[in-house]
Every structure is written in C-alpha cells, then in structure tokens.
Design a protein around this motif. Structure first.
Motif, PDB file in Angstrom:
ATOM      1  N   THR A   1       0.672  -1.158   0.158  1.00  0.00           N
ATOM      2  CA  THR A   1       0.001  -0.445   0.295  1.00  0.00           C
ATOM      3  C   THR A   1       0.947   1.164  -0.276  1.00  0.00           C
ATOM      4  O   THR A   1       1.609   1.363   0.906  1.00  0.00           O
ATOM      5  N   PRO A   2       0.773   2.273  -0.829  1.00  0.00           N
ATOM      6  CA  PRO A   2       1.494   2.772  -1.041  1.00  0.00           C
ATOM      7  C   PRO A   2       1.002   4.717   0.065  1.00  0.00           C
ATOM      8  O   PRO A   2      -0.067   3.904   0.487  1.00  0.00           O
ATOM      9  N   ILE A   3       2.481   4.756   0.749  1.00  0.00           N
ATOM     10  CA  ILE A   3       1.973   6.343   1.502  1.00  0.00           C
ATOM     11  C   ILE A   3       2.479   7.473   0.728  1.00  0.00           C
ATOM     12  O   ILE A   3       3.024   7.675   0.066  1.00  0.00           O
ATOM     13  N   ILE A   4       0.927   8.501   0.435  1.00  0.00           N
ATOM     14  CA  ILE A   4       1.220   9.289  -0.400  1.00  0.00           C
ATOM     15  C   ILE A   4       1.087  10.747   0.890  1.00  0.00           C
ATOM     16  O   ILE A   4      -0.023  10.455   2.007  1.00  0.00           O
TER      17      ILE A   4
END
Length: 117
Positions: free
Chosen positions: A9-12
C-alpha cells in the motif's frame, strides 16, 4: 493479535489540506471557519488547557469547545470564532485586495506554532 503493515500500500504525503486531499469542496466561509477552529484547537493544546479551562477563557461552555476541537462548526459564525481567537490573545489583521475579473478568495496566514501559543 499483531497486525503487520501491508508493504504494497503506497503512502502518499498530504497537501496539508485534508479537504482538498479528499476532494471535498468547501465554500470560502467554511474554509475560514476551519482555519480559525484549527488555530483555536492548536492554542488550547499548546497551552495545555482542558476544555473546561478553555471554555472559561472563551466565555462559553465545555461542549462548545469540544465541538470546535472536533470540527463540528455548524453552530458557529466566523465572527464568533474570531472572538474566541481574540479571547485567546490573538491579534487579527485583515487585508482586503481586489481580484480583477474573477471570484475572490480567502487566504489565512497563521504564525508559526510555539510552546507559548
């Protein structure tokens, strides 16, 4: 039970405006109310005030302070929130400028946060 973070899950990083990040459009008055309430909440936290102590300073009750700190601003006018900032020792400077041929905007500039608030 321990949960592990999903590494896929990418962290933006947010823009600093949670409403814009969630694509929620606020009108200028609501944006101003949110900015003022955020400053009030920050001052309460920085000064280590309880909601009851803050309410006494603001001349209101604890439930209203709770509403402000939770972002429940429907019952508050901009004028009333500005009065709370003044009660907390804030100076309010208003600068008006003409925006030729376009809808105007509201911009709030706040001082850096300090331990003294």
């Amino acid at each position: 039970m321990s949960e592990q973070m999903d590494k896929t899950t990418p962290i933006i990083k947010g823009s600093g405006n949670v409403f814009a990040d969630l694509d929620i459009q606020l009108n200028e008055r609501d944006e101003l109310k949110v900015a003022i309430a955020s400053e009030i909440s920050d001052l309460i936290e920085i000064r280590g005030l309880t909601q009851k102590e803050a309410a006494q300073m603001l001349g209101t009750d604890q439930a209203k302070v709770s509403n402000i700190t939770r972002g429940r601003l429907g019952g508050f006018s901009v004028d009333r929130l500005l009065g709370f900032l003044i009660a907390l020792g804030f100076n309010i400077d208003i600068h008006l400028s003409k925006n030729e041929g376009a809808h105007g905007r509201v911009t709030v500039h706040t001082p850096p946060k300090t331990a003294c608030g």
